[in-house]
Design a protein around this motif. Structure first.
Motif, PDB file in Angstrom:
ATOM      1  N   GLN A   2       0.841  -1.195   0.000  1.00  0.00           N
ATOM      2  CA  GLN A   2       0.000   0.000   0.000  1.00  0.00           C
ATOM      3  C   GLN A   2       0.880   1.251   0.000  1.00  0.00           C
ATOM      4  OE1 GLN A   2      -3.187  -0.500  -0.170  1.00  0.00           O
ATOM      5  NE2 GLN A   2      -4.136   1.496   0.234  1.00  0.00           N
ATOM      6  N   GLN A  21       0.566   5.479   0.346  1.00  0.00           N
ATOM      7  CA  GLN A  21      -0.263   6.636   0.666  1.00  0.00           C
ATOM      8  C   GLN A  21       0.346   7.861  -0.007  1.00  0.00           C
ATOM      9  OE1 GLN A  21       0.906   4.595   3.506  1.00  0.00           O
ATOM     10  NE2 GLN A  21      -0.889   3.369   2.981  1.00  0.00           N
ATOM     11  N   LEU A  22      -0.510   8.638  -0.646  1.00  0.00           N
ATOM     12  CA  LEU A  22      -0.075   9.830  -1.371  1.00  0.00           C
ATOM     13  C   LEU A  22      -0.828  11.044  -0.842  1.00  0.00           C
ATOM     14  CD1 LEU A  22      -0.194   8.309  -4.972  1.00  0.00           C
ATOM     15  CD2 LEU A  22       1.820   8.578  -3.527  1.00  0.00           C
ATOM     16  N   VAL A  23      -0.091  12.089  -0.538  1.00  0.00           N
ATOM     17  CA  VAL A  23      -0.705  13.320  -0.028  1.00  0.00           C
ATOM     18  C   VAL A  23      -0.196  14.498  -0.845  1.00  0.00           C
ATOM     19  CG1 VAL A  23      -1.016  14.831   1.949  1.00  0.00           C
ATOM     20  CG2 VAL A  23      -0.893  12.347   2.289  1.00  0.00           C
ATOM     21  N   CYS A  45       3.745  16.091  -3.872  1.00  0.00           N
ATOM     22  CA  CYS A  45       3.041  14.860  -3.525  1.00  0.00           C
ATOM     23  C   CYS A  45       4.007  14.003  -2.708  1.00  0.00           C
ATOM     24  CB  CYS A  45       2.582  14.119  -4.764  1.00  0.00           C
ATOM     25  SG  CYS A  45       1.854  12.496  -4.440  1.00  0.00           S
ATOM     26  N   ALA A  49       4.889  10.663  -0.633  1.00  0.00           N
ATOM     27  CA  ALA A  49       4.501   9.256  -0.635  1.00  0.00           C
ATOM     28  C   ALA A  49       5.035   8.546   0.596  1.00  0.00           C
ATOM     29  CB  ALA A  49       5.039   8.577  -1.885  1.00  0.00           C
ATOM     30  N   SER A  50       4.282   7.587   1.074  1.00  0.00           N
ATOM     31  CA  SER A  50       4.727   6.767   2.205  1.00  0.00           C
ATOM     32  C   SER A  50       4.164   5.365   2.044  1.00  0.00           C
ATOM     33  CB  SER A  50       4.265   7.369   3.529  1.00  0.00           C
ATOM     34  OG  SER A  50       2.858   7.424   3.584  1.00  0.00           O
ATOM     35  N   GLY A  51       4.800   4.429   2.725  1.00  0.00           N
ATOM     36  CA  GLY A  51       4.272   3.077   2.777  1.00  0.00           C
ATOM     37  C   GLY A  51       5.067   2.046   2.014  1.00  0.00           C
ATOM     38  N   TYR A  58      -2.170   3.608  -7.209  1.00  0.00           N
ATOM     39  CA  TYR A  58      -2.526   4.370  -6.009  1.00  0.00           C
ATOM     40  C   TYR A  58      -2.740   5.832  -6.377  1.00  0.00           C
ATOM     41  CZ  TYR A  58      -0.616   0.210  -3.810  1.00  0.00           C
ATOM     42  OH  TYR A  58      -0.367  -1.086  -3.444  1.00  0.00           O
ATOM     43  N   GLY A 101      -3.825   9.900  -4.749  1.00  0.00           N
ATOM     44  CA  GLY A 101      -4.047  10.796  -3.631  1.00  0.00           C
ATOM     45  C   GLY A 101      -5.448  11.371  -3.658  1.00  0.00           C
ATOM     46  N   GLN A 102      -5.730  12.264  -2.702  1.00  0.00           N
ATOM     47  CA  GLN A 102      -7.054  12.865  -2.582  1.00  0.00           C
ATOM     48  C   GLN A 102      -7.219  14.123  -3.423  1.00  0.00           C
ATOM     49  OE1 GLN A 102      -9.729  11.483  -0.786  1.00  0.00           O
ATOM     50  NE2 GLN A 102      -8.290   9.782  -0.952  1.00  0.00           N
TER      51      GLN A 102
END
Length: 127
Positions: free
Chosen positions: A1, A3-5, A22, A24-26, A116, A118-119
């Motif tokens: 997984q 995660q993108l912010v 942007c 990224a983590s995970g 994946y 982001g929002q």
């Protein structure tokens, strides 16, 4: 997984600039090609720019060529979209996305290849 912010969106006058980030983590960031997409009200989401795992290969849509630049910093797990000479038609919700390329160094424009998302961050350009 993964995660993108996204961050960095806002309101700017035509001709101005913004830099989207942007984070990224995970998972191992350098395993992923990254892309930016946007969706304006009443329109479908469209490709903007993409960059390969290594950063050596990029792609941008014709409408932003010469104005937008995509880059990445694998040490910071971050991809950027530098947007200059902004126009009202650039107004949209901007998304970043990650594509697990399986070790291949390419930059794809195809949304379905991205795993994946982001929002999104809103960019509004006033005339």
């Amino acid at each position: 997984q993964v995660q993108l912010v996204e961050s960095g969106g806002g309101l700017v006058q035509a001709g101005g600039s913004l830099r989207l980030s942007c984070a990224a983590s995970g998972r191992t960031f350098s395993n992923y090609a990254m892309g930016w997409f946007r969706q304006a009200p009443g329109k479908e989401r469209e490709f903007v720019a993409a960059i390969s795992q290594s950063g050596r290969k990029t792609a941008v849509v014709d409408s932003v060529k010469g104005r937008f630049t995509i880059s990445r910093d694998n040490a910071r797990n971050t991809v950027y979209l530098q947007m200059n000479s902004l126009k009202p038609e650039d107004t949209a919700l901007y998304y970043c996305a990650a594509d697990n390329t399986g070790g291949l160094d390419y930059a794809t424009t195809r949304q379905y290849q991205y795993d994946y998302w982001g929002q999104g961050t809103q960019v509004t350009v006033s005339s």
